[in-house]
Design a protein around this motif. Structure first.
Motif, PDB file in Angstrom:
ATOM      1  N   LEU A 211     -61.917 -26.603-117.052  1.00  0.00           N
ATOM      2  CA  LEU A 211     -60.495 -26.555-116.712  1.00  0.00           C
ATOM      3  C   LEU A 211     -60.062 -25.138-116.329  1.00  0.00           C
ATOM      4  N   MET A 212     -60.650 -24.147-116.976  1.00  0.00           N
ATOM      5  CA  MET A 212     -60.290 -22.763-116.685  1.00  0.00           C
ATOM      6  C   MET A 212     -60.792 -22.329-115.304  1.00  0.00           C
ATOM      7  N   VAL A 213     -61.995 -22.775-114.942  1.00  0.00           N
ATOM      8  CA  VAL A 213     -62.598 -22.354-113.679  1.00  0.00           C
ATOM      9  C   VAL A 213     -62.074 -23.171-112.501  1.00  0.00           C
ATOM     10  N   ARG A 214     -61.727 -24.425-112.748  1.00  0.00           N
ATOM     11  CA  ARG A 214     -61.328 -25.310-111.657  1.00  0.00           C
ATOM     12  C   ARG A 214     -60.125 -24.745-110.914  1.00  0.00           C
ATOM     13  N   GLY A 215     -60.212 -24.756-109.586  1.00  0.00           N
ATOM     14  CA  GLY A 215     -59.139 -24.194-108.775  1.00  0.00           C
ATOM     15  C   GLY A 215     -59.265 -22.699-108.577  1.00  0.00           C
ATOM     16  N   ARG A 216     -60.170 -22.081-109.330  1.00  0.00           N
ATOM     17  CA  ARG A 216     -60.387 -20.644-109.211  1.00  0.00           C
ATOM     18  C   ARG A 216     -61.821 -20.309-108.807  1.00  0.00           C
ATOM     19  N   SER A 217     -62.682 -21.324-108.745  1.00  0.00           N
ATOM     20  CA  SER A 217     -64.111 -21.054-108.567  1.00  0.00           C
ATOM     21  C   SER A 217     -64.394 -20.333-107.254  1.00  0.00           C
ATOM     22  N   VAL A 221     -66.286 -16.613-107.353  1.00  0.00           N
ATOM     23  CA  VAL A 221     -67.614 -16.358-106.798  1.00  0.00           C
ATOM     24  C   VAL A 221     -67.550 -15.696-105.418  1.00  0.00           C
ATOM     25  N   ASP A 222     -66.359 -15.283-104.997  1.00  0.00           N
ATOM     26  CA  ASP A 222     -66.220 -14.542-103.742  1.00  0.00           C
ATOM     27  C   ASP A 222     -66.797 -13.144-103.933  1.00  0.00           C
ATOM     28  N   ARG A 223     -67.766 -12.752-103.091  1.00  0.00           N
ATOM     29  CA  ARG A 223     -68.533 -11.536-103.329  1.00  0.00           C
ATOM     30  C   ARG A 223     -68.346 -10.514-102.213  1.00  0.00           C
ATOM     31  N   TYR A 224     -68.207  -9.272-102.636  1.00  0.00           N
ATOM     32  CA  TYR A 224     -68.082  -8.154-101.701  1.00  0.00           C
ATOM     33  C   TYR A 224     -69.236  -8.125-100.708  1.00  0.00           C
TER      34      TYR A 224
END
Length: 246
Positions: A211-217, A221-224
């Motif tokens: 629930l914490m990661v959902r919508g934010r994943s 995991v977006d990487r420079y």
């Protein structure tokens, strides 16, 4: 995190075009929860009395009690990796379930000090990428194992390495059930014990992390390095197209 002005003047090797500050707003704001957490469970034994299957189904019952929607994949009939085409029905089923899921539970016996080939084959059939899509990236993962002898953590530790390799968010907690033949009744239900309580801990933590990661994943995991590589690739393609026209 308050924007410090992006002071990277003493970091000459950092690309200012691609670096970005960590956004509290993006971490705090997630998509509205419109459906139950979707959890795929994999187990690593084809035995008729399979304790890893029993434990996976016990975890499924707990997940449902916590409000999750679940699917358990039956590995019977799944070919060895590279011994069949990806269009094989069992491979298609596994990959479709992976795409559907937001979280995984992997449960393997320990055999010869390692996870089983049945378990590894399932993971090996899940591709790291399908076109522009990474099927497991950003999904949460919980790890369970059963042992015939004393308690060991070889299988869960190996699966933890695989979870990292598959770019999954593997929760800190895990469960290892020693002498599993003593922990399940004739109906395949796990008996009450501190070991059972630990399984409840793992399931509860998985639901919370999902629930914490959902919508934010995607943001998490977006990487420079990947942003930089994509920009440079696009810039090179634009220059090539411009030169072709000229």
């Amino acid at each position: 995190m308050t924007d410090p002005g992006m002071q990277f003047s003493d970091l000459p090797n950092v690309s200012r075009e691609d670096i970005s500050n960590v956004s509290e707003t993006q971490l705090a704001n997630a998509e509205p929860i419109t459906h139950a957490p979707r959890v795929l469970l994999l187990y690593g034994s084809l035995r008729e009395r399979s304790y890893s299957r029993f434990l996976a189904f016990e975890a499924e019952r707990l997940l449902k009690a916590y409000g999750a929607e679940t699917r358990v994949f039956n590995p019977s009939g799944l070919p060895l990796p590279d011994d069949a085409d990806a269009s094989h029905p069992k491979v298609t089923e596994l990959r479709d379930l992976c795409a559907w899921s937001e979280a995984h539970v992997w449960c393997s016996p320990e055999r010869h000090g390692a996870m089983t080939g049945v378990m590894k084959s399932q993971i090996d059939w899940i591709p790291l990428s399908t076109g522009a899509i990474r099927p497991t990236q950003g999904k949460t993962l919980a790890l369970l194992q059963v042992s015939g002898g004393s308690q060991s953590f070889n299988a869960v530790n190996q699966m933890r390495v695989l979870g990292r390799w598959m770019r999954m968010v593997t929760i800190p907690n895990q469960s290892s059930v020693p002498k599993a033949y003593l922990e399940f009744d004739d109906e395949g239900r796990m008996k009450p014990s501190p070991l059972y309580d630990r399984v409840v801990d793992v399931v509860e933590e998985l639901v919370k992390f999902t629930l914490m990661v959902r919508g934010r994943s995607d943001y998490l995991v977006d990487r420079y390095s990947e942003r930089k590589a994509t920009r440079e690739k696009n810039s090179a393609a634009s220059l090539a197209a411009r030169d072709a026209v000229a």
